[in-house]
Design an enzyme around this catalytic site. Sequence first.
Site, PDB file in Angstrom:
ATOM      1  N   TYR A  87       7.797   2.005   7.918  1.00 37.43           N
ATOM      2  CA  TYR A  87       7.943   0.718   7.231  1.00 37.43           C
ATOM      3  C   TYR A  87       8.971  -0.142   7.968  1.00 37.43           C
ATOM      4  O   TYR A  87       9.958   0.380   8.482  1.00 37.43           O
ATOM      5  CB  TYR A  87       8.441   0.900   5.794  1.00 37.43           C
ATOM      6  CG  TYR A  87       7.532   1.683   4.891  1.00 37.43           C
ATOM      7  CD1 TYR A  87       6.733   1.043   3.948  1.00 37.43           C
ATOM      8  CD2 TYR A  87       7.490   3.073   4.944  1.00 37.43           C
ATOM      9  CE1 TYR A  87       5.925   1.757   3.091  1.00 37.43           C
ATOM     10  CE2 TYR A  87       6.666   3.804   4.095  1.00 37.43           C
ATOM     11  CZ  TYR A  87       5.893   3.137   3.171  1.00 37.43           C
ATOM     12  OH  TYR A  87       5.086   3.849   2.330  1.00 37.43           O
ATOM     13  N   HIS A 118       3.674  -2.555   2.516  1.00 34.50           N
ATOM     14  CA  HIS A 118       3.054  -1.274   2.859  1.00 34.50           C
ATOM     15  C   HIS A 118       3.455  -0.867   4.271  1.00 34.50           C
ATOM     16  O   HIS A 118       3.892  -1.693   5.079  1.00 34.50           O
ATOM     17  CB  HIS A 118       1.529  -1.390   2.772  1.00 34.50           C
ATOM     18  CG  HIS A 118       1.028  -1.602   1.366  1.00 34.50           C
ATOM     19  ND1 HIS A 118       1.079  -0.621   0.412  1.00 34.50           N
ATOM     20  CD2 HIS A 118       0.483  -2.687   0.757  1.00 34.50           C
ATOM     21  CE1 HIS A 118       0.582  -1.082  -0.730  1.00 34.50           C
ATOM     22  NE2 HIS A 118       0.225  -2.336  -0.546  1.00 34.50           N
ATOM     23  N   LYS A 148      -3.512   0.455   8.244  1.00 35.17           N
ATOM     24  CA  LYS A 148      -2.377   0.921   9.029  1.00 35.17           C
ATOM     25  C   LYS A 148      -2.848   1.217  10.447  1.00 35.17           C
ATOM     26  O   LYS A 148      -4.035   1.455  10.676  1.00 35.17           O
ATOM     27  CB  LYS A 148      -1.762   2.176   8.414  1.00 35.17           C
ATOM     28  CG  LYS A 148      -1.398   2.007   6.945  1.00 35.17           C
ATOM     29  CD  LYS A 148      -0.762   3.232   6.384  1.00 35.17           C
ATOM     30  CE  LYS A 148      -0.659   3.157   4.863  1.00 35.17           C
ATOM     31  NZ  LYS A 148      -0.079   1.939   4.357  1.00 35.17           N
TER      32      LYS A 148
END
Length: 321
Positions: free
Chosen positions: A234, A242, A273
């Site tokens: 992060y 997120h 991601k």
Amino acid sequence: MYTVALLSKPLRFTTQKRHKAYIDSTSQGTPGAFVPDLQSAMELWQQGFFGKGTLSRSEPSWFGRTSRRLGLDGGELTLEEITEARRAKRRKFKKEREQQQLLELKQKQKEGVLNPADANLLDKNEKKQIEDNENNAADSDAVVTKVRKEDTDLIKDGVIEKLETLHLHPCEAVFLSVCLGVLEIDGIETIQQLLQTFFPEDSDWQKYVVYHYFRSLGWCVRDGIKFGVDWLIYKQGPPFQHAEFAVSVQPSSGRPDWWWLHANMRVVNNAKKAMTLVYVTKEERPDYTKISNVAAFRKALSQYTVKILTFSRFTPSRCRD
């Protein structure tokens, strides 16, 4: 290649308070350390998002949530409660929108201008409204109370017993203890004993090298088991956004299993991601018997370098010329 270096000063910690932790020998499947004090747990979470509440999803918020549920003062709303309130508001908005749409379709039906597509939509909405009414009736018949029978076991002398502890991953425990110097673990007196307890295998040490590397750059690093990877990275922390990267630690000798890679790529990409493979150039862990102080730990850590490979899954519809 990137060299791994030891931090010279703490990350985000405004004080050098030493928090107390212990190792639960009865918890065979949960390695790491546990912080029993609620104030220490909240400070470790707020000053770097370390650990996870044993009775919560991430932030140790069980005490506050339970206090409010029992009508006591639990402080500010937790992230979980804020999220649930936002979801309840969204559900209410969708329900009101469906009701408005149903009224408009019925008006068209009265005026005789209802086309076949609208007729199908009207039937669907009417069926859904009937189901919602039945569910609401069932919920109203049920006895819903905030205070449950077993809640009496939680309250002693008018005060809720603090049952939740903060669970620290082995890498977090070592980082807080050796690098930041803010954690004391009962029964652990030397760095050598700490490393032998938490990193018995070479792969355990490799994971710590990667964890330490990203933490030293200011990233917030969290356990990535939810997505089948080693770490989630992060920019600031879970309350703010997120994770951007899903990190998998790979041995420097050999290649990743392609079936595993394709499966994880789909999971990670669907969660928006970036899949990141990190190779630690030296696979063998150092000789712990030679690490007696922070300087020796610094020297051992400096012998390792990491190589980072970030990529995304090829999608024909998105990767056209």
